[in-house]
Motif scaffolding. Structure first.
Motif, PDB file in Angstrom:
ATOM      1  N   ARG A 178       6.638  -0.483  -3.950  1.00 18.32           N
ATOM      2  CA  ARG A 178       7.383  -1.745  -4.087  1.00 18.32           C
ATOM      3  C   ARG A 178       8.549  -1.768  -3.109  1.00 18.32           C
ATOM      4  O   ARG A 178       8.767  -2.756  -2.404  1.00 18.32           O
ATOM      5  N   LYS A 179       9.300  -0.672  -3.037  1.00 18.42           N
ATOM      6  CA  LYS A 179      10.451  -0.604  -2.136  1.00 18.42           C
ATOM      7  C   LYS A 179      10.013  -0.778  -0.683  1.00 18.42           C
ATOM      8  O   LYS A 179      10.660  -1.492   0.091  1.00 18.42           O
TER       9      LYS A 179
ATOM     10  N   MET B  57      11.745 -11.647  -4.075  1.00 19.86           N
ATOM     11  CA  MET B  57      10.356 -11.346  -3.787  1.00 19.86           C
ATOM     12  C   MET B  57      10.011 -11.889  -2.406  1.00 19.86           C
ATOM     13  O   MET B  57      10.687 -12.752  -1.880  1.00 19.86           O
TER      14      MET B  57
ATOM     15  N   VAL C 185       1.579  -4.463  -8.300  1.00 19.34           N
ATOM     16  CA  VAL C 185       2.335  -3.203  -8.419  1.00 19.34           C
ATOM     17  C   VAL C 185       3.218  -3.243  -9.667  1.00 19.34           C
ATOM     18  O   VAL C 185       3.278  -2.273 -10.426  1.00 19.34           O
ATOM     19  N   GLU C 186       3.886  -4.384  -9.890  1.00 22.33           N
ATOM     20  CA  GLU C 186       4.749  -4.491 -11.064  1.00 22.33           C
ATOM     21  C   GLU C 186       3.946  -4.396 -12.362  1.00 22.33           C
ATOM     22  O   GLU C 186       4.388  -3.785 -13.333  1.00 22.33           O
TER      23      GLU C 186
ATOM     24  N   ARG D 171       4.653   2.561 -17.656  1.00 20.20           N
ATOM     25  CA  ARG D 171       5.768   2.762 -18.600  1.00 20.20           C
ATOM     26  C   ARG D 171       5.268   2.736 -20.044  1.00 20.20           C
ATOM     27  O   ARG D 171       5.668   3.558 -20.858  1.00 20.20           O
TER      28      ARG D 171
ATOM     29  N   ARG E 188       3.363 -11.071  -1.964  1.00 16.79           N
ATOM     30  CA  ARG E 188       3.800 -11.452  -3.310  1.00 16.79           C
ATOM     31  C   ARG E 188       2.741 -11.075  -4.338  1.00 16.79           C
ATOM     32  O   ARG E 188       3.051 -10.507  -5.385  1.00 16.79           O
TER      33      ARG E 188
ATOM     34  N   GLU F  69       3.157  -0.799 -12.850  1.00 15.53           N
ATOM     35  CA  GLU F  69       4.351  -0.084 -13.309  1.00 15.53           C
ATOM     36  C   GLU F  69       4.569  -0.296 -14.809  1.00 15.53           C
ATOM     37  O   GLU F  69       4.885   0.653 -15.532  1.00 15.53           O
ATOM     38  N   ALA F  70       4.395  -1.521 -15.264  1.00 19.20           N
ATOM     39  CA  ALA F  70       4.562  -1.813 -16.695  1.00 19.20           C
ATOM     40  C   ALA F  70       3.533  -1.036 -17.514  1.00 19.20           C
ATOM     41  O   ALA F  70       3.863  -0.470 -18.566  1.00 19.20           O
TER      42      ALA F  70
ATOM     43  N   LEU G 233       2.750  -7.350  -4.775  1.00 22.87           N
ATOM     44  CA  LEU G 233       3.923  -6.911  -5.535  1.00 22.87           C
ATOM     45  C   LEU G 233       3.739  -7.176  -7.024  1.00 22.87           C
ATOM     46  O   LEU G 233       4.128  -6.353  -7.859  1.00 22.87           O
ATOM     47  N   GLU G 234       3.150  -8.316  -7.359  1.00 26.23           N
ATOM     48  CA  GLU G 234       2.883  -8.615  -8.768  1.00 26.23           C
ATOM     49  C   GLU G 234       1.926  -7.582  -9.358  1.00 26.23           C
ATOM     50  O   GLU G 234       2.099  -7.135 -10.493  1.00 26.23           O
TER      51      GLU G 234
ATOM     52  N   ARG H 217       6.976   2.741  -7.459  1.00 20.50           N
ATOM     53  CA  ARG H 217       8.333   2.342  -7.082  1.00 20.50           C
ATOM     54  C   ARG H 217       8.515   2.429  -5.568  1.00 20.50           C
ATOM     55  O   ARG H 217       9.105   1.537  -4.956  1.00 20.50           O
TER      56      ARG H 217
END
Length: 117
Positions: free
Chosen positions: A53-54, A1, A14-15, A22, A8, A18-19, A11-12, A50
């Motif tokens: 994040r990338k 990270m 974004v994650e 899903r 950071r 994403e969860a 990104l958290e 995705r």
């Protein structure tokens, strides 16, 4: 990270999105309820997350900024005299006051030169 706290935190976020995407994709959309989004939208959002994040992970961390140096002060003796007069002054100075402090004749040429300095 990333080492950057702002990156950071993003990104958290974004994650987490994403969860959520899903989890929402695993549920079966019910036509009689308008609460679920179509799977195509969820897939598109997941792909966008995705890519985001990338992209964030590929951005290099900014270089540490050196402490800014003070302004460059000319070494000319007259400038040093100006600074000494201002340092000793208890109140703001006019060009005429600076002429007096530097023992210059109070004439328009001197006061205009001091104003432009």
């Amino acid at each position: 990270m990333s080492d950057n706290p702002q990156t950071r935190a993003f990104l958290e976020h974004v994650e987490a999105r994403e969860a959520e995407t899903r989890r929402a994709g695993r549920t079966t959309p019910l036509p009689h309820r308008g609460t679920h989004r179509p799977l195509g939208e969820l897939d598109a959002e997941g792909e966008n997350l995705r890519i985001t994040r990338k992209t964030l992970l590929s951005i290099p961390a900014p270089a540490a900024a050196d402490e800014p140096s003070g302004p460059d002060v000319p070494d000319h003796p007259a400038y040093q005299q100006f600074l000494a007069v201002f340092a000793d002054a208890a109140t703001p100075l006019r060009a005429r006051d600076l002429c007096r402090a530097l023992d210059l004749p109070i004439v328009p040429k001197n006061t205009e030169d001091i104003r432009s300095s």
